[in-house]
Design a protein around this motif. Structure first.
Motif, PDB file in Angstrom:
ATOM      1  N   PRO A   1     -42.193 118.381  -7.957  1.00 12.58           N
ATOM      2  CA  PRO A   1     -40.797 118.853  -7.957  1.00 12.58           C
ATOM      3  C   PRO A   1     -40.093 118.679  -9.296  1.00 12.58           C
TER       4      PRO A   1
ATOM      5  N   SER B   1     -45.088 118.797  -0.957  1.00 11.17           N
ATOM      6  CA  SER B   1     -43.807 119.106  -1.612  1.00 11.17           C
ATOM      7  C   SER B   1     -43.127 120.300  -0.949  1.00 11.17           C
TER       8      SER B   1
ATOM      9  N   LEU C   1     -38.925 120.521  -1.215  1.00 11.03           N
ATOM     10  CA  LEU C   1     -38.604 120.023  -2.560  1.00 11.03           C
ATOM     11  C   LEU C   1     -38.822 121.053  -3.655  1.00 11.03           C
TER      12      LEU C   1
END
Length: 378
Positions: A126, A156, A161
């Motif tokens: 991220p 993620s 994210l």
């Protein structure tokens, strides 16, 4: 098939284990002025590597490339063959390369603070995406991810994210990891039997020498091997002692074969508990269940797959000797559980795992599928 070891004249001298966080230089044939190394630390302070390759144009879509564990951004820049960065540049993209904390350009697999894949999913990916978006503005951003880089990316994505990606190409494994039974068993045994003696398994026999605690591992990896090179044996014939295979030997050029110890580094044993939990669950699961710092990550990524908001292409070699048919399984599971998602699967005949990027014919046999997927969504 390649049956000889690396030329002794090109062998590096034995090196000490690195303790600093300086990145080992990338090896490529690009004009150095086009390769921008960007100072970059993850949110938890760990120094990583982020590289931008200047395409010469400012309006191109960007593509972030994520390597597998113990590999590095070098796997996308092979100077001895037509590599993925070459292909992306020629087709109108701006490549970005992240060396996350599992990169062999960094020392963390051998020394330094230990980590889990939670850290990669929560911080490395991220934070890199955020940094890239600061530079590219509203241009499309794609991701091409390999192996554990892809596995961490799935965590993620299902955590929300990295929203708004233009598309993701996942190679080898994504949400439903599946290992052969003997590989899973060996991984479990190795973690239990070796953890008190060593904390990582090297791949370069020249660094450790004949009289070392690692010699029995190299000897075991050499059993039944056709190639005399110890590095090839522990990767192709054994995958760090797991009994799996990382590539089809005949798909590598001689130059790439002789660079294996540079392209892949030591595998840390302390990561095995998280990897075993993931494999037993047949899903990407969070390791830190009680640490509030990781609560942004879902306990089980597959259960949170509805949060995926981008098209995904699942790629795999038909002869993947590590993750088997994980990608086909993933497509089938998601088609059943989350039919609204845009997920497709492509199998590459005659390829294993790493050779989908390192293979001398990958530009012809593999990269076209990636370009077609990106081109339909740019």
């Amino acid at each position: 098939m390649i049956l000889r070891s690396a030329n002794s004249r090109t062998r590096p001298a034995m090196r000490k284990v690195r303790t600093g966080t300086a990145l080992r230089p990338l090896r490529h044939r690009l004009d150095p002025s086009r390769v921008e190394e960007i100072p970059f630390r993850a949110g938890d302070g760990v120094r990583l590597g982020l590289t931008r390759v200047d395409s010469g144009e400012r309006d191109r879509p960007a593509v972030l490339l994520l390597h597998g564990h113990t590999a590095s951004a070098d796997m996308f820049l092979l100077p001895e063959t037509r590599n993925l960065v070459d292909v992306l540049l020629d087709d109108g993209y701006e490549p970005w390369l992240l060396d996350w904390r599992g990169s062999c350009r960094l020392p963390y697999n051998e020394t330094g603070q230990r980590y889990t894949y939670d850290d990669v999913a929560l911080h490395d990916i991220p934070d890199a995406v955020a940094r890239i978006r600061e530079r590219i503005g509203d241009r499309p951003l794609f991701v091409v991810a390999h192996c554990i880089g892809s596995l961490a990316l799935s965590l993620s994505m299902t955590a929300g994210l990295v929203p708004g990606l233009a598309g993701v190409v996942s190679q080898g494994v994504f949400l439903t990891p599946k290992l052969a039974g003997r590989t899973s068993l060996r991984m479990t045994l190795a973690g239990e039997l070796l953890k008190s003696r060593i904390d990582h398994i090297p791949v370069d026999f020249r660094r450790v020498g004949l009289r070392s605690r690692y010699t029995p591992l190299f000897a075991l990896a050499s059993r039944g091997a056709a190639c005399p090179d110890p590095t090839c044996q522990i990767l192709h014939n054994s995958a760090w002692g797991s009994g799996a295979s990382l590539f089809l030997h005949e798909n590598l050029s001689e130059a790439t074969h002789d660079r294996l110890a540079e392209l892949l580094g030591p595998a840390p044993l302390w990561i095995l508990p998280h990897l075993r939990r993931i494999e037993l669950a047949r899903s990407v699961v969070r390791w830190h269940d009680t640490d509030h710092r990781y609560r942004a990550l879902p306990p089980n990524a597959l259960d949170a797959a509805a949060r995926i908001d981008t098209p995904v292409l699942l790629l795999a070699g038909s002869e993947n000797g590590l993750w088997l048919d994980s990608q086909r399984l993933c497509q089938e599971v998601l088609a059943h559980r989350q039919p609204q998602l845009d997920v497709s699967y492509t199998e590459i005949p005659g390829y294993g795992h790493l050779d989908t990027f390192l293979g001398r014919g990958a530009a012809l046999d593999v990269f076209g599928h990636i370009l077609e997927f990106l081109g339909e969504r740019r």
